[in-house]
Design an enzyme around this catalytic site. Structure first.
Site, PDB file in Angstrom:
ATOM      1  CB  SER A 152      -1.375   0.413   1.043  1.00  0.00           C
ATOM      2  OG  SER A 152      -1.049   1.437   0.876  1.00  0.00           O
ATOM      3  CE1 TYR A 165      -3.382  -1.910   5.196  1.00  0.00           C
ATOM      4  CE2 TYR A 165      -4.007   0.121   5.263  1.00  0.00           C
ATOM      5  CZ  TYR A 165      -3.836  -0.899   5.113  1.00  0.00           C
ATOM      6  OH  TYR A 165      -3.524  -1.930   3.435  1.00  0.00           O
TER       7      TYR A 165
HETATM    8  P1  NDP Z   1     -11.432  -5.924   1.057  1.00  0.00           P
HETATM    9  O1  NDP Z   1     -11.481  -6.054   2.339  1.00  0.00           O
HETATM   10  O2  NDP Z   1     -12.433  -5.986  -0.004  1.00  0.00           O
HETATM   11  O3  NDP Z   1     -10.412  -7.847   0.736  1.00  0.00           O
HETATM   12  C1  NDP Z   1      -9.915  -7.733   1.830  1.00  0.00           C
HETATM   13  C2  NDP Z   1     -10.002  -9.764   1.722  1.00  0.00           C
HETATM   14  O4  NDP Z   1      -8.732 -10.537   2.424  1.00  0.00           O
HETATM   15  C3  NDP Z   1     -10.892 -10.886   1.701  1.00  0.00           C
HETATM   16  O5  NDP Z   1     -11.397 -11.378   0.687  1.00  0.00           O
HETATM   17  C4  NDP Z   1     -10.666 -11.066   2.803  1.00  0.00           C
HETATM   18  O6  NDP Z   1     -11.291 -12.458   2.834  1.00  0.00           O
HETATM   19  C5  NDP Z   1      -9.676 -11.378   3.358  1.00  0.00           C
HETATM   20  N1  NDP Z   1      -8.965 -11.586   4.036  1.00  0.00           N
HETATM   21  C6  NDP Z   1      -8.368 -10.755   5.496  1.00  0.00           C
HETATM   22  N2  NDP Z   1      -8.255 -11.188   6.113  1.00  0.00           N
HETATM   23  C7  NDP Z   1      -8.335 -12.569   6.460  1.00  0.00           C
HETATM   24  C8  NDP Z   1      -7.673 -13.522   6.838  1.00  0.00           C
HETATM   25  N3  NDP Z   1      -7.602 -13.320   7.999  1.00  0.00           N
HETATM   26  N4  NDP Z   1      -7.578 -14.649   6.640  1.00  0.00           N
HETATM   27  C9  NDP Z   1      -7.577 -15.142   4.729  1.00  0.00           C
HETATM   28  N5  NDP Z   1      -8.339 -13.895   4.257  1.00  0.00           N
HETATM   29  C10 NDP Z   1      -7.877 -12.766   4.275  1.00  0.00           C
HETATM   30  O7  NDP Z   1     -10.095  -5.472   0.643  1.00  0.00           O
HETATM   31  P2  NDP Z   1      -8.892  -5.159  -0.488  1.00  0.00           P
HETATM   32  O8  NDP Z   1      -9.280  -6.145  -1.492  1.00  0.00           O
HETATM   33  O9  NDP Z   1      -8.870  -3.711  -0.800  1.00  0.00           O
HETATM   34  O10 NDP Z   1      -7.790  -5.513   0.089  1.00  0.00           O
HETATM   35  C11 NDP Z   1      -7.203  -6.279  -0.495  1.00  0.00           C
HETATM   36  C12 NDP Z   1      -5.289  -5.921   0.243  1.00  0.00           C
HETATM   37  O11 NDP Z   1      -5.018  -4.952  -0.750  1.00  0.00           O
HETATM   38  C13 NDP Z   1      -5.063  -5.454   1.482  1.00  0.00           C
HETATM   39  O12 NDP Z   1      -4.281  -6.441   1.487  1.00  0.00           O
HETATM   40  C14 NDP Z   1      -4.843  -4.164   1.622  1.00  0.00           C
HETATM   41  O13 NDP Z   1      -4.536  -4.195   2.562  1.00  0.00           O
HETATM   42  C15 NDP Z   1      -4.859  -3.662   0.540  1.00  0.00           C
HETATM   43  N6  NDP Z   1      -4.658  -2.884   0.317  1.00  0.00           N
HETATM   44  C16 NDP Z   1      -5.812  -1.532  -0.252  1.00  0.00           C
HETATM   45  C17 NDP Z   1      -6.421  -0.448  -0.450  1.00  0.00           C
HETATM   46  C18 NDP Z   1      -7.688   0.185  -0.042  1.00  0.00           C
HETATM   47  O14 NDP Z   1      -7.935   1.159  -0.677  1.00  0.00           O
HETATM   48  N7  NDP Z   1      -8.245  -0.766  -0.616  1.00  0.00           N
HETATM   49  C19 NDP Z   1      -5.023   0.453  -0.720  1.00  0.00           C
HETATM   50  C20 NDP Z   1      -4.112  -0.179  -0.627  1.00  0.00           C
HETATM   51  C21 NDP Z   1      -3.426  -1.643   0.111  1.00  0.00           C
HETATM   52  P3  NDP Z   1     -12.048 -12.788   4.229  1.00  0.00           P
HETATM   53  O15 NDP Z   1     -13.018 -11.850   5.037  1.00  0.00           O
HETATM   54  O16 NDP Z   1     -13.278 -13.497   3.371  1.00  0.00           O
HETATM   55  O17 NDP Z   1     -11.142 -13.870   5.341  1.00  0.00           O
HETATM   56  C1  8X3 Z   2      -5.304   1.522   2.254  1.00  0.00           C
HETATM   57  C2  8X3 Z   2      -5.547   3.120   1.378  1.00  0.00           C
HETATM   58  O1  8X3 Z   2      -4.729   5.000   2.808  1.00  0.00           O
HETATM   59  O2  8X3 Z   2      -6.102   3.359   3.316  1.00  0.00           O
HETATM   60  O3  8X3 Z   2      -4.218   0.665   2.173  1.00  0.00           O
HETATM   61  O4  8X3 Z   2      -4.113   3.582   4.051  1.00  0.00           O
HETATM   62  S1  8X3 Z   2      -4.688   4.268   3.044  1.00  0.00           S
END
Ligand code: NDP
Ligand code: 8X3
Length: 268
Positions: A152, A165
């Site tokens: 991120s 985070y």
């Molecule tokens: P979502 O919340 O839509 O997806 C997160 C996914 O992670 C879900 O499929 C969830 O599945 C899974 N997950 C969470 N905890 C666990 C666990 N303990 N074991 C297995 N699976 C897990 O968010 P995003 O798609 O946005 O996030 C995906 C990645 O991108 C993350 O690492 C996030 O930090 C990162 N990110 C997101 C940004 C944003 O602004 N959206 C920006 C930058 C990075 P389930 O709950 O079914 O287990």
């Molecule tokens: C997710 C982006 O700006 O919410 O990784 O931390 S921010």
């Protein structure tokens, strides 16, 4: 031209929503074979069906909690079985997408909750380590494979309330860099894709189900979509085997830095 990813095995963690689900569909469109993990298995079932519809040669799913070593190892044993059942003795995992993770809360450290800190470090940091350690034996000996970690911009900049985070994602960045050094000579590529704000379930999870508060994060902005990020994941995985995209930052045009966002109607 036929996709390099056709018929290749791709393992995606956190495939039940957001980037992971969109990546499953996007790899599906390349004709890949998918191994999808997350805790919400009923959601994985839907995503697997969508991936097959998009063109996946195979799309299978299994429960996975990356915060548990037992679960990570059991998942990879299941994945190995699936791969070997298809091509006995020869099977290899081509792409590992370490995507599972997220943020919990926006508390300053003084009010931080142990459970939130532990979950963020467990999933975003230890989850990548566990999954990589377990999956590496399925990838070694196959030049051109790729480990793609989802970081991120929060791993590169810090903001109040997001410190833990941000620390977790900074950990992901250094794990990616260290792993690339350790795997030099194997032909495996190690990459990090670091998105800025993207509208997925991320903020709903961060605010523990408060959808109205989550919506406010994206007010007046055209944020990244899950599909924007998924397209990038597939592009990175699909480079020729001698090309490694070490680090890729992707943000929406309205975001210049973590906390520098231009919102429609706001004064510049
Ligand atoms: P979502 O919340 O839509 O997806 C997160 C996914 O992670 C879900 O499929 C969830 O599945 C899974 N997950 C969470 N905890 C666990 C666990 N303990 N074991 C297995 N699976 C897990 O968010 P995003 O798609 O946005 O996030 C995906 C990645 O991108 C993350 O690492 C996030 O930090 C990162 N990110 C997101 C940004 C944003 O602004 N959206 C920006 C930058 C990075 P389930 O709950 O079914 O287990
Ligand atoms: C997710 C982006 O700006 O919410 O990784 O931390 S921010």
């Amino acid at each position: 031209m036929e996709s390099r990813l056709k018929d290749q095995w791709v393992l995606i963690t956190g495939a039940s929503s957001g980037f992971g689900a969109a990546a499953a569909r996007a790899f599906g469109a390349e004709g890949s074979r998918l191994l999808l993990g997350a805790r919400r298995v009923e959601r994985l079932e839907e995503v697997a069906a969508e991936a097959r519809q998009a063109g996946a040669a195979d799309a299978q799913f299994h429960s996975l909690d990356v915060s548990s070593t037992d679960s990570a190892e059991e998942f990879v044993a299941w994945a190995k079985e699936r791969i070997y059942a298809h091509s006995p003795g020869l099977g290899r995992l081509h792409v590992l997408v370490n995507n599972a993770g997220g943020a919990l809360g926006l508390d300053p450290i003084a009010q931080g909750k142990d459970a939130d800190w532990e979950t963020m470090l467990q999933t975003n940091v230890l989850g990548i380590l566990r999954m990589t350690r377990a999956a590496l034996p399925l990838m070694l000996g196959q030049p051109g494979g790729a480990i793609i970690n989802i970081g991120s911009i929060a791993g590169r900049e810090v903001y109040e309330g997001g410190t833990v985070y941000c620390a977790a994602k900074a950990g992901e960045l250094q794990i990616t860099r260290g792993l690339r050094l350790e795997l030099l000579g194997t032909g495996l590529r190690v990459c990090t894709i670091d998105p800025g704000m993207a509208e997925t379930e991320f903020s709903i999870v961060r605010f523990k189900g408060d959808s109205a508060r989550a919506r406010k994060v994206y007010e007046g902005v055209h944020p990244l979509t899950a599909e924007d990020v998924a397209e990038t994941i597939v592009w990175v995985a699909n480079r020729p085997p001698h090309v490694c995209i070490d680090e890729l930052i992707i943000k929406c045009a309205a975001q210049a830095a973590v906390q520098k966002v231009h919102r429609q109607g706001a004064q510049r």
